[in-house]
Design a protein around this motif. Structure first.
Motif, PDB file in Angstrom:
ATOM      1  N   LEU A 160    -119.487  56.686 -15.519  1.00  0.00           N
ATOM      2  CA  LEU A 160    -118.185  56.211 -15.514  1.00  0.00           C
ATOM      3  C   LEU A 160    -118.117  54.578 -15.860  1.00  0.00           C
ATOM      4  O   LEU A 160    -117.250  53.984 -16.221  1.00  0.00           O
ATOM      5  CB  LEU A 160    -117.245  56.206 -13.983  1.00  0.00           C
ATOM      6  CG  LEU A 160    -116.770  57.584 -13.917  1.00  0.00           C
ATOM      7  CD1 LEU A 160    -116.263  57.964 -12.526  1.00  0.00           C
ATOM      8  CD2 LEU A 160    -115.387  58.024 -14.714  1.00  0.00           C
ATOM      9  N   GLN A 163    -119.054  53.941 -19.419  1.00  0.00           N
ATOM     10  CA  GLN A 163    -117.777  54.042 -20.394  1.00  0.00           C
ATOM     11  C   GLN A 163    -116.676  53.078 -19.984  1.00  0.00           C
ATOM     12  O   GLN A 163    -116.228  52.665 -21.077  1.00  0.00           O
ATOM     13  CB  GLN A 163    -117.067  55.654 -19.915  1.00  0.00           C
ATOM     14  CG  GLN A 163    -118.008  56.663 -20.450  1.00  0.00           C
ATOM     15  CD  GLN A 163    -117.186  58.002 -20.194  1.00  0.00           C
ATOM     16  OE1 GLN A 163    -116.929  58.534 -18.995  1.00  0.00           O
ATOM     17  NE2 GLN A 163    -116.735  58.779 -21.086  1.00  0.00           N
ATOM     18  N   HIS A 164    -116.566  52.686 -18.789  1.00  0.00           N
ATOM     19  CA  HIS A 164    -115.368  51.534 -18.429  1.00  0.00           C
ATOM     20  C   HIS A 164    -115.723  50.461 -17.844  1.00  0.00           C
ATOM     21  O   HIS A 164    -114.889  49.653 -17.711  1.00  0.00           O
ATOM     22  CB  HIS A 164    -114.581  52.553 -17.612  1.00  0.00           C
ATOM     23  CG  HIS A 164    -114.054  53.904 -18.180  1.00  0.00           C
ATOM     24  ND1 HIS A 164    -112.983  53.749 -19.134  1.00  0.00           N
ATOM     25  CD2 HIS A 164    -114.361  55.006 -17.787  1.00  0.00           C
ATOM     26  CE1 HIS A 164    -112.902  55.062 -19.220  1.00  0.00           C
ATOM     27  NE2 HIS A 164    -113.694  55.999 -18.504  1.00  0.00           N
ATOM     28  N   THR A 166    -117.975  46.727 -18.528  1.00  0.00           N
ATOM     29  CA  THR A 166    -117.943  45.592 -19.611  1.00  0.00           C
ATOM     30  C   THR A 166    -119.403  45.297 -19.439  1.00  0.00           C
ATOM     31  O   THR A 166    -120.095  45.082 -18.899  1.00  0.00           O
ATOM     32  CB  THR A 166    -116.826  44.319 -19.244  1.00  0.00           C
ATOM     33  OG1 THR A 166    -117.340  44.053 -18.206  1.00  0.00           O
ATOM     34  CG2 THR A 166    -115.737  45.058 -19.560  1.00  0.00           C
ATOM     35  N   ARG A 177    -124.031  46.991 -17.330  1.00  0.00           N
ATOM     36  CA  ARG A 177    -122.647  46.813 -17.288  1.00  0.00           C
ATOM     37  C   ARG A 177    -122.090  46.260 -16.167  1.00  0.00           C
ATOM     38  O   ARG A 177    -122.735  46.606 -14.960  1.00  0.00           O
ATOM     39  CB  ARG A 177    -121.852  48.209 -17.558  1.00  0.00           C
ATOM     40  CG  ARG A 177    -122.273  48.961 -18.839  1.00  0.00           C
ATOM     41  CD  ARG A 177    -121.467  48.366 -20.023  1.00  0.00           C
ATOM     42  NE  ARG A 177    -121.546  48.935 -21.237  1.00  0.00           N
ATOM     43  CZ  ARG A 177    -122.614  48.960 -22.071  1.00  0.00           C
ATOM     44  NH1 ARG A 177    -123.446  48.071 -21.960  1.00  0.00           N
ATOM     45  NH2 ARG A 177    -122.748  49.604 -23.224  1.00  0.00           N
ATOM     46  N   PRO A 180    -116.199  48.479 -13.648  1.00  0.00           N
ATOM     47  CA  PRO A 180    -114.948  48.227 -13.836  1.00  0.00           C
ATOM     48  C   PRO A 180    -114.201  47.444 -12.520  1.00  0.00           C
ATOM     49  O   PRO A 180    -114.231  47.510 -11.457  1.00  0.00           O
ATOM     50  CB  PRO A 180    -114.508  49.577 -14.162  1.00  0.00           C
ATOM     51  CG  PRO A 180    -115.432  50.367 -14.420  1.00  0.00           C
ATOM     52  CD  PRO A 180    -116.661  49.928 -13.531  1.00  0.00           C
ATOM     53  N   ALA A 184    -109.115  48.024 -14.519  1.00  0.00           N
ATOM     54  CA  ALA A 184    -109.753  49.121 -15.357  1.00  0.00           C
ATOM     55  C   ALA A 184    -109.973  50.654 -14.697  1.00  0.00           C
ATOM     56  O   ALA A 184    -109.768  51.490 -15.374  1.00  0.00           O
ATOM     57  CB  ALA A 184    -111.199  48.636 -15.657  1.00  0.00           C
ATOM     58  N   TRP A 185    -110.316  50.596 -13.314  1.00  0.00           N
ATOM     59  CA  TRP A 185    -110.277  51.959 -12.791  1.00  0.00           C
ATOM     60  C   TRP A 185    -108.964  52.590 -12.847  1.00  0.00           C
ATOM     61  O   TRP A 185    -108.989  53.730 -13.109  1.00  0.00           O
ATOM     62  CB  TRP A 185    -110.691  51.812 -11.354  1.00  0.00           C
ATOM     63  CG  TRP A 185    -112.355  51.573 -11.200  1.00  0.00           C
ATOM     64  CD1 TRP A 185    -112.869  50.530 -10.611  1.00  0.00           C
ATOM     65  CD2 TRP A 185    -113.522  52.480 -11.554  1.00  0.00           C
ATOM     66  NE1 TRP A 185    -114.010  50.524 -10.504  1.00  0.00           N
ATOM     67  CE2 TRP A 185    -114.464  51.759 -10.971  1.00  0.00           C
ATOM     68  CE3 TRP A 185    -113.168  53.749 -11.742  1.00  0.00           C
ATOM     69  CZ2 TRP A 185    -115.841  52.257 -11.327  1.00  0.00           C
ATOM     70  CZ3 TRP A 185    -114.491  54.395 -12.100  1.00  0.00           C
ATOM     71  CH2 TRP A 185    -115.792  53.711 -11.831  1.00  0.00           C
ATOM     72  N   ALA A 187    -106.952  52.576 -15.397  1.00  0.00           N
ATOM     73  CA  ALA A 187    -106.923  52.972 -16.628  1.00  0.00           C
ATOM     74  C   ALA A 187    -107.620  54.209 -17.151  1.00  0.00           C
ATOM     75  O   ALA A 187    -107.586  54.864 -18.112  1.00  0.00           O
ATOM     76  CB  ALA A 187    -106.951  51.751 -17.321  1.00  0.00           C
ATOM     77  N   VAL A 188    -108.404  54.567 -16.032  1.00  0.00           N
ATOM     78  CA  VAL A 188    -109.595  55.548 -16.570  1.00  0.00           C
ATOM     79  C   VAL A 188    -108.714  57.049 -16.831  1.00  0.00           C
ATOM     80  O   VAL A 188    -107.972  57.334 -15.823  1.00  0.00           O
ATOM     81  CB  VAL A 188    -110.642  55.822 -15.439  1.00  0.00           C
ATOM     82  CG1 VAL A 188    -111.379  57.185 -15.632  1.00  0.00           C
ATOM     83  CG2 VAL A 188    -111.575  54.681 -15.199  1.00  0.00           C
ATOM     84  N   ASP A 192    -111.797  61.657 -18.213  1.00  0.00           N
ATOM     85  CA  ASP A 192    -112.864  60.976 -17.839  1.00  0.00           C
ATOM     86  C   ASP A 192    -113.705  61.302 -16.636  1.00  0.00           C
ATOM     87  O   ASP A 192    -114.669  61.621 -16.385  1.00  0.00           O
ATOM     88  CB  ASP A 192    -113.105  59.505 -18.227  1.00  0.00           C
ATOM     89  CG  ASP A 192    -113.090  59.322 -19.580  1.00  0.00           C
ATOM     90  OD1 ASP A 192    -113.319  60.294 -20.748  1.00  0.00           O
ATOM     91  OD2 ASP A 192    -112.748  57.976 -20.188  1.00  0.00           O
ATOM     92  N   TRP A 193    -112.665  61.390 -15.597  1.00  0.00           N
ATOM     93  CA  TRP A 193    -113.264  61.661 -13.968  1.00  0.00           C
ATOM     94  C   TRP A 193    -113.452  63.263 -14.017  1.00  0.00           C
ATOM     95  O   TRP A 193    -114.614  63.296 -13.370  1.00  0.00           O
ATOM     96  CB  TRP A 193    -111.847  61.641 -13.312  1.00  0.00           C
ATOM     97  CG  TRP A 193    -111.137  60.247 -12.904  1.00  0.00           C
ATOM     98  CD1 TRP A 193    -109.906  59.716 -13.420  1.00  0.00           C
ATOM     99  CD2 TRP A 193    -111.702  59.052 -12.128  1.00  0.00           C
ATOM    100  NE1 TRP A 193    -109.914  58.394 -12.919  1.00  0.00           N
ATOM    101  CE2 TRP A 193    -110.948  58.238 -12.132  1.00  0.00           C
ATOM    102  CE3 TRP A 193    -112.845  59.109 -11.256  1.00  0.00           C
ATOM    103  CZ2 TRP A 193    -110.965  56.981 -11.443  1.00  0.00           C
ATOM    104  CZ3 TRP A 193    -113.204  58.084 -10.507  1.00  0.00           C
ATOM    105  CH2 TRP A 193    -112.288  56.952 -10.634  1.00  0.00           C
TER     106      TRP A 193
END
Length: 321
Positions: A160, A163-164, A166, A177, A180, A184-185, A187-188, A192-193
């Motif tokens: 996760l 993927q999410h 930055t 990364r 998030p 951002a969490w 918006a997952v 994807d979860w």
């Protein structure tokens, strides 16, 4: 004198370009084992927010109120040399003392009360309880670890965040990364979860916490009991999760993860030679009230590999697709 007043931190502000970053040197009064102290914050060797460099430096990507930051810590003879990059670089530098346990006060901890604890502490007196100060960043992986195999939780976190999250600012490895943000969490997407093996209950807890992330983060500057109370208002967060967060984000040296099947048995085996339950674990740890998390860390570091298995292993999860 408080722990913060005992800190000596020399800060030199250098160029702010992408490669130079900002630098400081943290010189604690007492020795600090940097790797042991911050180890609980890292979710496995594959955690995208962390990297151990060949030169011995430890890199961390993190979020701050000013934006993302990358922090590099390198232990040298004259202290811990820190470089930080990104919009949150100044806050990342300022947070290093707390990260390395500056507010942790081992005074009053009596390791002589049990031979296992005494021997563990003899060679690990530089262990401190970290305080990242980032409540939500500690909350998400703690929720992912609820009632699942640790390897599955770490795999879900890795997937996760890759993927999410930055890209980490500065000259960090391309795979690093920044975890998030709360937004951002939120918006997952649900798929994807599920592909990460996270069912609706745990995903829902993260989403509910993300809605009140600001209020939860305020708890970092409040008495720890108030911080715990705020966390418990989120449906899906109970005492176990609160203890996991408090021991990492809030520097709680007394946190005990009640409800962890393996922990109670490990503590019982280490201190008595027999398994026990949560009530038994709390009784065994009572002599160290105020330092129970410290005792747990010492036991985990020295006894986990020698302890017998306590029951069958849980089956590994599969993506929920």
């Amino acid at each position: 004198m408080s722990a913060l007043r005992r800190i000596v931190v020399g800060v030199t502000t250098g160029p702010t370009d992408e490669q130079a970053g900002l630098t400081s040197v943290y010189r604690p009064r007492d020795p600090v084992d940097v790797r042991l102290t911050i180890a609980p914050l890292r979710r496995g060797a594959g955690d995208p927010a962390w990297w151990s460099a060949p030169d011995g430096a430890i890199w961390q990507a993190t979020g701050t109120p000013d934006g993302p930051a990358t922090r590099r810590l390198l232990v040298r003879r004259d202290g811990v040399h820190v470089t930080a990059w990104g919009p949150g670089a100044e806050r990342a530098l300022a947070g290093v003392p707390d990260l390395l346990g500056a507010r942790d006060e081992p005074a009053g901890f009596d390791s002589s009360l049990h031979p296992v604890v005494r021997e563990a502490y003899r060679t690990r007196q530089a262990l401190r309880i970290p305080r990242s100060g980032n409540v939500f960043e500690a909350l998400v992986p703690a929720v992912l670890e609820q009632k699942v195999v640790g390897l599955d939780a770490k795999a879900a976190w890795r997937r996760l965040v890759l993927q999410h999250g930055t890209p980490a600012p500065g000259p960090a490895p391309r795979t690093m990364r920044v975890p998030p943000s709360a937004a951002a969490w939120r918006a997952v997407p649900v798929w994807d979860w599920r592909r990460a093996g996270v069912e609706e209950a745990r995903a829902g807890t993260v989403l509910r916490a993300a809605l009140v992330a600001g209020r939860l983060q305020q708890g970092a500057e409040l008495p720890i009991e108030e911080a715990r109370r705020r966390l418990l208002t989120v449906r899906g967060i109970g005492p176990w999760t609160v203890a996991e967060i408090a021991s990492r984000a809030l520097g709680d040296a007394d946190a005990v993860s009640v409800g962890d099947y393996h922990l109670a048995h490990l503590v019982g085996w280490a201190l008595t030679g027999s398994r026990t339950d949560d009530a038994g674990m709390l009784r065994l740890l009572e002599p160290w009230a105020g330092h129970r998390q410290r005792v747990i860390r010492l036991i985990e570091l020295t006894q986990t590999h020698n302890a017998p298995r306590f029951g069958p292993r849980m089956p590994r999860a599969r993506p929920l697709v």
